[in-house]
Write a protein that holds these residues in place. Structure first.
Motif, PDB file in Angstrom:
ATOM      1  N   ARG A  85      37.723  42.137  65.286  1.00  0.00           N
ATOM      2  CA  ARG A  85      38.069  40.770  64.873  1.00  0.00           C
ATOM      3  C   ARG A  85      36.819  39.887  64.731  1.00  0.00           C
ATOM      4  O   ARG A  85      36.894  38.675  64.763  1.00  0.00           O
ATOM      5  CB  ARG A  85      39.056  40.133  65.842  1.00  0.00           C
ATOM      6  CG  ARG A  85      38.557  39.855  67.228  1.00  0.00           C
ATOM      7  CD  ARG A  85      39.699  39.326  68.085  1.00  0.00           C
ATOM      8  NE  ARG A  85      39.244  38.856  69.376  1.00  0.00           N
ATOM      9  CZ  ARG A  85      38.980  37.589  69.654  1.00  0.00           C
ATOM     10  NH1 ARG A  85      39.104  36.663  68.725  1.00  0.00           N
ATOM     11  NH2 ARG A  85      38.588  37.234  70.862  1.00  0.00           N
ATOM     12  N   SER A  86      35.654  40.507  64.600  1.00  0.00           N
ATOM     13  CA  SER A  86      34.407  39.774  64.323  1.00  0.00           C
ATOM     14  C   SER A  86      34.191  38.638  65.318  1.00  0.00           C
ATOM     15  O   SER A  86      33.947  37.493  64.934  1.00  0.00           O
ATOM     16  CB  SER A  86      34.415  39.229  62.894  1.00  0.00           C
ATOM     17  OG  SER A  86      34.475  40.271  61.969  1.00  0.00           O
ATOM     18  N   LEU A  87      34.258  38.971  66.587  1.00  0.00           N
ATOM     19  CA  LEU A  87      34.161  37.971  67.645  1.00  0.00           C
ATOM     20  C   LEU A  87      32.897  37.126  67.529  1.00  0.00           C
ATOM     21  O   LEU A  87      32.932  35.905  67.672  1.00  0.00           O
ATOM     22  CB  LEU A  87      34.197  38.676  69.008  1.00  0.00           C
ATOM     23  CG  LEU A  87      34.372  37.813  70.248  1.00  0.00           C
ATOM     24  CD1 LEU A  87      35.704  37.091  70.184  1.00  0.00           C
ATOM     25  CD2 LEU A  87      34.302  38.680  71.508  1.00  0.00           C
ATOM     26  N   PHE A  88      31.773  37.767  67.248  1.00  0.00           N
ATOM     27  CA  PHE A  88      30.501  37.054  67.121  1.00  0.00           C
ATOM     28  C   PHE A  88      30.311  36.541  65.692  1.00  0.00           C
ATOM     29  O   PHE A  88      30.017  35.360  65.471  1.00  0.00           O
ATOM     30  CB  PHE A  88      29.351  37.992  67.499  1.00  0.00           C
ATOM     31  CG  PHE A  88      27.988  37.366  67.402  1.00  0.00           C
ATOM     32  CD1 PHE A  88      27.406  36.759  68.509  1.00  0.00           C
ATOM     33  CD2 PHE A  88      27.275  37.383  66.205  1.00  0.00           C
ATOM     34  CE1 PHE A  88      26.150  36.184  68.425  1.00  0.00           C
ATOM     35  CE2 PHE A  88      26.018  36.812  66.112  1.00  0.00           C
ATOM     36  CZ  PHE A  88      25.455  36.210  67.231  1.00  0.00           C
ATOM     37  N   ALA A  89      30.519  37.426  64.705  1.00  0.00           N
ATOM     38  CA  ALA A  89      30.236  37.075  63.315  1.00  0.00           C
ATOM     39  C   ALA A  89      31.111  35.930  62.819  1.00  0.00           C
ATOM     40  O   ALA A  89      30.695  35.162  61.936  1.00  0.00           O
ATOM     41  CB  ALA A  89      30.429  38.305  62.424  1.00  0.00           C
ATOM     42  N   SER A  90      32.319  35.793  63.372  1.00  0.00           N
ATOM     43  CA  SER A  90      33.216  34.729  62.906  1.00  0.00           C
ATOM     44  C   SER A  90      32.619  33.346  63.158  1.00  0.00           C
ATOM     45  O   SER A  90      32.918  32.398  62.425  1.00  0.00           O
ATOM     46  CB  SER A  90      34.577  34.838  63.593  1.00  0.00           C
ATOM     47  OG  SER A  90      34.461  34.664  65.000  1.00  0.00           O
ATOM     48  N   ALA A  91      31.764  33.228  64.171  1.00  0.00           N
ATOM     49  CA  ALA A  91      31.111  31.941  64.431  1.00  0.00           C
ATOM     50  C   ALA A  91      30.175  31.559  63.302  1.00  0.00           C
ATOM     51  O   ALA A  91      29.803  30.391  63.158  1.00  0.00           O
ATOM     52  CB  ALA A  91      30.337  31.994  65.755  1.00  0.00           C
ATOM     53  N   LEU A  92      29.787  32.559  62.483  1.00  0.00           N
ATOM     54  CA  LEU A  92      28.886  32.323  61.347  1.00  0.00           C
ATOM     55  C   LEU A  92      29.643  32.344  60.026  1.00  0.00           C
ATOM     56  O   LEU A  92      29.023  32.282  58.964  1.00  0.00           O
ATOM     57  CB  LEU A  92      27.801  33.409  61.335  1.00  0.00           C
ATOM     58  CG  LEU A  92      26.968  33.535  62.607  1.00  0.00           C
ATOM     59  CD1 LEU A  92      26.089  34.774  62.548  1.00  0.00           C
ATOM     60  CD2 LEU A  92      26.114  32.283  62.796  1.00  0.00           C
ATOM     61  N   GLY A  93      30.960  32.494  60.108  1.00  0.00           N
ATOM     62  CA  GLY A  93      31.742  32.606  58.881  1.00  0.00           C
ATOM     63  C   GLY A  93      31.568  33.953  58.211  1.00  0.00           C
ATOM     64  O   GLY A  93      31.786  34.089  57.007  1.00  0.00           O
ATOM     65  N   GLU A  94      31.171  34.965  58.997  1.00  0.00           N
ATOM     66  CA  GLU A  94      30.926  36.303  58.457  1.00  0.00           C
ATOM     67  C   GLU A  94      31.910  37.291  59.083  1.00  0.00           C
ATOM     68  O   GLU A  94      32.701  36.933  59.960  1.00  0.00           O
ATOM     69  CB  GLU A  94      29.465  36.726  58.741  1.00  0.00           C
ATOM     70  CG  GLU A  94      28.450  35.767  58.114  1.00  0.00           C
ATOM     71  CD  GLU A  94      27.008  36.114  58.498  1.00  0.00           C
ATOM     72  OE1 GLU A  94      26.796  37.102  59.222  1.00  0.00           O
ATOM     73  OE2 GLU A  94      26.107  35.361  58.081  1.00  0.00           O
ATOM     74  N   ASN A  95      31.851  38.539  58.620  1.00  0.00           N
ATOM     75  CA  ASN A  95      32.818  39.522  59.090  1.00  0.00           C
ATOM     76  C   ASN A  95      32.141  40.883  59.255  1.00  0.00           C
ATOM     77  O   ASN A  95      32.179  41.723  58.355  1.00  0.00           O
ATOM     78  CB  ASN A  95      33.993  39.621  58.100  1.00  0.00           C
ATOM     79  CG  ASN A  95      35.033  40.635  58.555  1.00  0.00           C
ATOM     80  OD1 ASN A  95      35.171  40.893  59.758  1.00  0.00           O
ATOM     81  ND2 ASN A  95      35.761  41.217  57.610  1.00  0.00           N
ATOM     82  N   TRP A  96      31.444  41.059  60.358  1.00  0.00           N
ATOM     83  CA  TRP A  96      30.879  42.373  60.674  1.00  0.00           C
ATOM     84  C   TRP A  96      31.093  42.622  62.174  1.00  0.00           C
ATOM     85  O   TRP A  96      31.195  41.688  62.969  1.00  0.00           O
ATOM     86  CB  TRP A  96      29.391  42.451  60.294  1.00  0.00           C
ATOM     87  CG  TRP A  96      28.550  41.289  60.696  1.00  0.00           C
ATOM     88  CD1 TRP A  96      28.273  40.192  59.943  1.00  0.00           C
ATOM     89  CD2 TRP A  96      27.874  41.080  61.952  1.00  0.00           C
ATOM     90  NE1 TRP A  96      27.467  39.309  60.630  1.00  0.00           N
ATOM     91  CE2 TRP A  96      27.199  39.833  61.873  1.00  0.00           C
ATOM     92  CE3 TRP A  96      27.755  41.823  63.124  1.00  0.00           C
ATOM     93  CZ2 TRP A  96      26.437  39.322  62.919  1.00  0.00           C
ATOM     94  CZ3 TRP A  96      26.990  41.311  64.165  1.00  0.00           C
ATOM     95  CH2 TRP A  96      26.338  40.077  64.056  1.00  0.00           C
ATOM     96  N   PRO A  97      31.180  43.901  62.555  1.00  0.00           N
ATOM     97  CA  PRO A  97      31.585  44.222  63.925  1.00  0.00           C
ATOM     98  C   PRO A  97      30.430  44.307  64.919  1.00  0.00           C
ATOM     99  O   PRO A  97      29.318  44.717  64.571  1.00  0.00           O
ATOM    100  CB  PRO A  97      32.230  45.596  63.761  1.00  0.00           C
ATOM    101  CG  PRO A  97      31.469  46.221  62.626  1.00  0.00           C
ATOM    102  CD  PRO A  97      31.103  45.089  61.690  1.00  0.00           C
ATOM    103  N   LEU A  98      30.731  43.907  66.145  1.00  0.00           N
ATOM    104  CA  LEU A  98      29.882  44.287  67.258  1.00  0.00           C
ATOM    105  C   LEU A  98      30.115  45.778  67.492  1.00  0.00           C
ATOM    106  O   LEU A  98      31.264  46.224  67.531  1.00  0.00           O
ATOM    107  CB  LEU A  98      30.244  43.486  68.510  1.00  0.00           C
ATOM    108  CG  LEU A  98      30.030  41.968  68.427  1.00  0.00           C
ATOM    109  CD1 LEU A  98      30.570  41.291  69.684  1.00  0.00           C
ATOM    110  CD2 LEU A  98      28.553  41.627  68.248  1.00  0.00           C
ATOM    111  N   ILE A  99      29.028  46.531  67.653  1.00  0.00           N
ATOM    112  CA  ILE A  99      29.148  47.994  67.707  1.00  0.00           C
ATOM    113  C   ILE A  99      28.730  48.521  69.083  1.00  0.00           C
ATOM    114  O   ILE A  99      27.667  48.152  69.576  1.00  0.00           O
ATOM    115  CB  ILE A  99      28.266  48.637  66.611  1.00  0.00           C
ATOM    116  CG1 ILE A  99      28.782  48.204  65.224  1.00  0.00           C
ATOM    117  CG2 ILE A  99      28.269  50.152  66.718  1.00  0.00           C
ATOM    118  CD1 ILE A  99      27.932  48.716  64.070  1.00  0.00           C
TER     119      ILE A  99
END
Length: 392
Positions: free
Chosen positions: A70-84
Motif C-alpha cells: 500500500r506504498s506506506l512511505f511512497a504515498s507521502a510523496l504521491g508516488e507508488n513504489w513498495p518498501l522491500i
C-alpha cells in the motif's frame, strides 16, 4: 458492524501523561471479532479491524486475498513504489526475502552481539557518569537502538539526532512534516547508494547496490525500497519497546530486582513485554470481494491487524492485561505473522534483551522521577515521548 474505535483518536490514543494505550485498546475484545472503523489511519481512512489473534494469523497468511502493498512511505510523496520486502506479495516477496535473510539471520546477529553490547555499555556508562537521573528515551533508548541500525546501513552516528527527528516526523508528524521527512530521507538514501557504488564498504547499502536478483542488478527503485525500509524500521520500534519495558520495571520494583538478581529471566521477560507492549499496526489491502467472519470486505478495503490488539486477546492469552514475566507458551505476534513476519526480529530481540541486561546491571533501583509523567500515544506505531527515571 461499525465502531468508532480508532488507534489515533479513541480515549488513551492522544498524547497522554501516564497514559496506557495498550490497556485502552483492550476494550475492543468486548465486541465482535471484526468491525469497521471509519477513521483508523493517519490520513483518515477507514479500516476493518480484526480483534482476535487467531483471525489475524489467518488473514496475514492469505496473501492472495490480502495484499501487503500500500506504498506506506511512497504515498507521502504521491508516488507508488513498495518498501522491500515488506510491501511485496509472493512470489516476488520470497525472492527479495531470500536475498536479505543472511544479513539479519540468527547467525549474523550472534556475530553482531559484541558490538551491540559494547554500544549499550558505552551509552549507559556515559549517562550514569553524569547524573542519577535521565530521560531514557533521549539519553539511552534512541541513541542505543538507532546507532545499531545506522551501523548496519554503513552510516556514522554523528547525525543520530537528526535521523531520529526525521523518523519522528515521518511516523508521528502531520501531513506537511511527514511529506518533508519522506523527501529528506529519500534524498539521503539515494545519496548513500550513489556513494556506495563509487566507494564500496562492508555494510548493507554496499550489499544492496552490488546485489543481483533473477540474474540482473537491482533497479534504483528497488534499492530505494530496501534502504528506506531498513532506515525507517530502525528509527523507532526498538527504542520505543525499551522505553515501555523500563517504564514498567520502574513502576514494579520487585520485578526489577528479580531480573537484576536473576538475569536468566530477562529473555522470557522480554518476550512478555513484547506481547504486552506491542507497537505496530499492520494493514492489508483486500484484492477481491470477500466475506470474512460475516464482514462484507470489498476489493480495495483496508484491513487492520494491530499487534497490540491481538496480543491482548483473552481467547489467546490467559489474563492478557496482566503482565507475567514468566508467562509460558507466549505465542505473541509482536513481529507480525506469516510470510511478512519482521525480517529484523532476531536483531530487535537481541537489542532489547542486551539493553535490559546492561541497564539492570549498571543502574541501581530506579523509579519514575517524582513530578514527571511519561507521555504515551497511539497511532500506527505506539510510542513514548519521554521517560524520566531517577536512581538517586
Amino acid at each position: 458492524m461499525v465502531n468508532d474505535f480508532s488507534l489515533f483518536t479513541s480515549p488513551g490514543m492522544e498524547r497522554t501523561p501516564n497514559g496506557d494505550p495498550h490497556a485502552a485498546v483492550a476494550c475492543v475484545h468486548d465486541g465482535p471479532p471484526i468491525f469497521y472503523s471509519p477513521c483508523n489511519t493517519r490520513d483518515g481512512r477507514g479500516t476493518w479491524v480484526i480483534t482476535r489473534a487467531q483471525d489475524q494469523r489467518r488473514l496475514l497468511q492469505d496473501t492472495e486475498t490480502f495484499s501487503s502493498h500500500r506504498s506506506l512511505f511512497a504515498s507521502a510523496l504521491g508516488e507508488n513504489w513498495p518498501l522491500i520486502p515488506l510491501e511485496l506479495d509472493p512470489p516476488a516477496h520470497g525472492v527479495f526475502r531470500s536475498l536479505l535473510n543472511p544479513l539479519l539471520s540468527p547467525k549474523r546477529v550472534t556475530e553482531l552481539e559484541p558490538a551491540i553490547r559494547n554500544r549499550a555499555i558505552a551509552v549507559i556508562s556515559k549517562t550514569s557518569a553524569s547524573s542519577t537521573s535521565c530521560d531514557v528515551m533521549k539519553d539511552f533508548a534512541f541513541p542505543f537502538a538507532v546507532s545499531i541500525f545506522l551501523r548496519l546501513l554503513g552510516i556514522s552516528d554523528e547525525r543520530l539526532d537528526t535521523f531520529v527527528d526525521w523518523g519522528k516526523h515521518l511516523l508521528h508528524g502531520d501531513g506537511i512534516k511527514r511529506t518533508a521527512a519522506a523527501r529528506t530521507i529519500l534524498a539521503f538514501i539515494d545519496e548513500l547508494a550513489a556513494l556506495r557504488r563509487n566507494e564500496p564498504a562492508d555494510d548493507f547499502m554496499t550489499f544492496v547496490v552490488q546485489a543481483n536478483v533473477d540474474g540482473r542488478a537491482l533497479r534504483d527503485e528497488e534499492i530505494r525500497g530496501m534502504g528506506v525500509l531498513l532506515f525507517v524500521a530502525g528509527l523507532d520500534t526498538v527504542a520505543t519497546a525499551i522505553g515501555f519495558d523500563l517504564a514498567y520495571l520502574a513502576r514494579n520494583p520487585k520485578e526489577q530486582e528479580l531480573l537484576r538478581s536473576e538475569p536468566d529471566r530477562i529473555v522470557p521477560a522480554a518476550e512478555e513485554l513484547l506481547r504486552a507492549y506491542s507497537t505496530v499496526q499492520m494493514i492489508r489491502v483486500a484484492t477481491k470481494d470477500v466475506n470474512f467472519e460475516g464482514a462484507p470486505i470489498r476489493k480495495g478495503d483496508y484491513v487492520s491487524c494491530a499487534t497490540m490488539i491481538a496480543n491482548r486477546d483473552p481467547a489467546e492469552f490467559k489474563c492478557p492485561n496482566t503482565i507475567d514475566l514468566a508467562r509460558e507458551d507466549n505465542r505473541h505476534t509482536a513481529f507480525a505473522y506469516g510470510p511478512h513476519r519482521c525480517l529484523g526480529s532476531h536483531l530487535a530481540r537481541r537489542e532489547i534483551v542486551i539493553g535490559l541486561e546492561e541497564w539492570l546491571s549498571r543502574i541501581p533501583d530506579f523509579r519514575i522521577k517524582e513530578g514527571t509523567a511519561p507521555i504515551t500515544f497511539g497511532g500506527h506505531v505506539f510510542g513514548m515521548e519521554n521517560l524520566i527515571l531517577d536512581w538517586s
